[in-house]
Design an enzyme around this catalytic site. Structure first.
Site, mmCIF file in Angstrom:
data_model
loop_
_atom_site.group_PDB
_atom_site.id
_atom_site.type_symbol
_atom_site.label_atom_id
_atom_site.label_comp_id
_atom_site.label_asym_id
_atom_site.label_seq_id
_atom_site.Cartn_x
_atom_site.Cartn_y
_atom_site.Cartn_z
ATOM 1 N N HIS A 1 0.810 -1.217 0.000
ATOM 2 C CA HIS A 1 0.000 0.000 0.000
ATOM 3 C C HIS A 1 0.846 1.271 0.000
ATOM 4 C CE1 HIS A 1 -4.003 -1.880 0.411
ATOM 5 N NE2 HIS A 1 -3.303 -2.861 0.959
ATOM 6 N N THR A 2 2.011 1.188 -0.569
ATOM 7 C CA THR A 2 2.854 2.384 -0.698
ATOM 8 C C THR A 2 2.763 2.973 -2.105
ATOM 9 O OG1 THR A 2 4.647 0.836 -1.092
ATOM 10 C CG2 THR A 2 4.592 1.887 1.072
ATOM 11 N N ASP A 3 2.346 2.164 -3.080
ATOM 12 C CA ASP A 3 2.437 2.655 -4.475
ATOM 13 C C ASP A 3 1.542 3.861 -4.720
ATOM 14 O OD1 ASP A 3 0.119 1.041 -4.502
ATOM 15 O OD2 ASP A 3 0.537 0.171 -6.474
ATOM 16 N N ALA B 1 -6.364 -13.376 -6.670
ATOM 17 C CA ALA B 1 -5.577 -13.839 -5.523
ATOM 18 C C ALA B 1 -4.522 -12.806 -5.122
ATOM 19 C CB ALA B 1 -4.905 -15.174 -5.855
ATOM 20 N N GLY B 2 -4.538 -11.660 -5.763
ATOM 21 C CA GLY B 2 -3.542 -10.637 -5.446
ATOM 22 C C GLY B 2 -2.194 -10.922 -6.095
ATOM 23 N N SER C 1 -4.865 -9.039 -13.211
ATOM 24 C CA SER C 1 -5.443 -7.953 -14.025
ATOM 25 C C SER C 1 -4.347 -7.241 -14.808
ATOM 26 C CB SER C 1 -6.135 -6.912 -13.145
ATOM 27 O OG SER C 1 -7.009 -7.532 -12.252
ATOM 28 N N ASP D 1 1.593 -2.863 -10.039
ATOM 29 C CA ASP D 1 1.396 -4.128 -10.742
ATOM 30 C C ASP D 1 1.773 -4.009 -12.215
ATOM 31 O OD1 ASP D 1 0.347 -4.676 -8.297
ATOM 32 O OD2 ASP D 1 -1.712 -4.975 -8.966
HETATM 33 C C1 GLA Z 1 -3.274 -4.024 -5.112
HETATM 34 C C2 GLA Z 1 -3.098 -2.870 -6.104
HETATM 35 C C3 GLA Z 1 -1.655 -2.354 -6.082
HETATM 36 C C4 GLA Z 1 -1.179 -2.081 -4.652
HETATM 37 C C5 GLA Z 1 -1.473 -3.273 -3.747
HETATM 38 C C6 GLA Z 1 -1.147 -3.001 -2.282
HETATM 39 O O1 GLA Z 1 -2.562 -5.137 -5.541
HETATM 40 O O2 GLA Z 1 -3.429 -3.283 -7.418
HETATM 41 O O3 GLA Z 1 -1.572 -1.199 -6.888
HETATM 42 O O4 GLA Z 1 -1.748 -0.900 -4.168
HETATM 43 O O5 GLA Z 1 -2.837 -3.646 -3.825
HETATM 44 O O6 GLA Z 1 0.219 -2.871 -2.119
#
Ligand code: GLA
Length: 404
Positions: free
Chosen positions: A49-51, A137-138, A142, A186
């Site tokens: 959550h820094t981006d 799944a993170g 996408s 991402d």
């Molecule tokens: C998701 C978002 C990224 C980033 C992360 C948290 O994956 O797509 O841009 O903010 O959460 O680090």
């Protein structure tokens, strides 16, 4: 714009062959260039959550990817087939009713629209796609879909855009057409990530450095909690606005602050006591996490895996306690991993509220780690996590199969 990628695609040969066969079966052999594109998923090692706070991140690509085969058409139609969903999407350029398309096609159509607006595509195209990046799944599925589409179309329509601009275009597509206000990590990680390296990335300037991963000593293992991230979008937007509140507050004392990435510890410390509790904690996470990313990159450069692992674990604690985006399942996987000898560190990765945990582990303990993660998770949650060992970091590539 055919790239010399022979050494990079051998691992994907069978998928490209499958894709080509499926393309020929659906759309026929026909003349014209057939462009093949591959874009991998990503796992973020440190920098949660820094981006979107103009901060720093340290992701790496993984060995799962989205693959696409594309060919121009004579008319203005876009015709796509997803082999995984066994679904088709068909529309005429330019498209205005995105919501009617299947979800996977909305990502592609967003990229198509952005390219059409900026570069004017002079015809439609047809394509097939498949992939093995776990969805939702993170792990950047996408972004992989967007970047594969963007790179394939750039090659097909001979459009020149830098890798950074391509990543930004894909991010805009996701904001505008899919409605997810993601950061830029991402798309950049997927587009510029390099085999055998992590990517140390400044999310404001997009300046980056490829830092070698010590793959002979350690491996990346991913444990998917298989908890669907229902809260992820609403909580993600809530966190974004809490960070904005933090910026507005701190700007009163230093008007050069435009994002939390500009805030150093001393400014924060001086005024933290006057901040609303929740906002203070969100800010504390982002500010300390930015420091951890820089320290992690340094630890990686020095090959200091113990230090790197400790920073991963500290990152998890901060995401759990200050940023409050973890859940019991992720915490349990992290604790089990950290209590296993030979594991350097573990943390939740991605947006949180479900999704995956990433572990950095010595090779020889992988079987023991797998066993423990499965047993203990089953015991507490009644089902097994899905585990992946990242064998390789794939890169984004395109191949142009010219046909007379
Ligand atoms: C998701 C978002 C990224 C980033 C992360 C948290 O994956 O797509 O841009 O903010 O959460 O680090």
């Amino acid at each position: 714009m055919t790239h010399d990628t022979s050494s990079l695609v051998s691992d994907s040969d069978s998928r490209f062959e499958h894709l080509q066969a499926a393309f020929a079966e659906r759309f026929g052999e026909g003349p014209g260039d057939l462009v093949l594109a591959r874009a991998p998923g990503r796992v973020n090692l440190v920098g949660g959550h820094t981006d979107y706070n103009d901060g720093f991140v340290l992701p790496a690509t993984i060995d799962r990817a989205i693959y696409m085969a594309l060919r121009r058409r004579e008319d203005q139609m876009v015709h796509l087939r997803s082999l995984d969903f066994e679904e088709e999407a068909r529309y005429t350029l330019p498209e205005s009713s995105f919501r009617q398309l299947p979800k996977w096609a909305q990502y592609v159509a967003g990229v198509v629209e952005e390219l059409h607006v900026s570069h004017g595509l002079d015809s439609g195209f047809e394509g097939v796609l498949l992939g093995d990046v776990p969805l939702g799944a993170g792990l950047g599925s996408s972004a992989a879909l967007e970047v594969a589409a963007a790179e394939g179309l750039k090659d097909l329509f001979r459009i020149e855009i830098s890798p950074q601009e391509t990543a930004l275009l894909c991010q805009t597509a996701e904001h505008e057409y899919v409605g997810v206000q993601c950061g830029v990590m991402d798309q950049v990680a997927v587009r510029v990530g390099r085999a055998g390296h992590a990517l140390s990335l400044d999310c404001r300037t997009l300046d980056h450095e490829h830092v070698p991963l010590p793959l002979s000593e350690a491996n990346i293992m991913i444990a998917d909690s298989r908890v669907s991230r229902e809260l992820a979008d609403s909580k993600y937007n809530e966190r974004r606005s809490e960070c904005e509140k933090g910026v507005a507050f701190l700007r009163q004392f230093d008007d050069s602050v435009e994002a939390l990435g500009d805030v150093d510890r001393s400014l924060f410390r001086e005024h933290a006591g006057e901040m609303e509790e929740a906002i203070r904690r969100r800010c504390r996470h982002v500010i300390s996490e930015n420091e951890r990313v820089r320290e992690s990159a340094e630890a990686l450069r020095k090959g200091d895996l113990a230090a790197f692992g400790m920073l991963m674990s500290a990152s998890h604690e901060s995401l759990r306690d200050d940023y409050e985006v973890s859940i019991a399942e992720l915490d349990q996987l992290v604790t089990t991993a950290r209590n296993t000898d030979g594991v350097y560190g573990a943390r939740m990765t991605g947006a949180g509220f479900g999704g995956c945990v990433v572990c950095l582990t010595a090779d020889e303990v992988i079987p023991a780690l797998q066993k423990r993660l499965i047993e203990q998770y089953e015991k507490q949650f009644g089902r097994a996590p899905t585990l992946y060992v990242v064998e390789d970091n794939l890169e984004t590539v395109t191949l142009n199969q010219s046909r007379a």
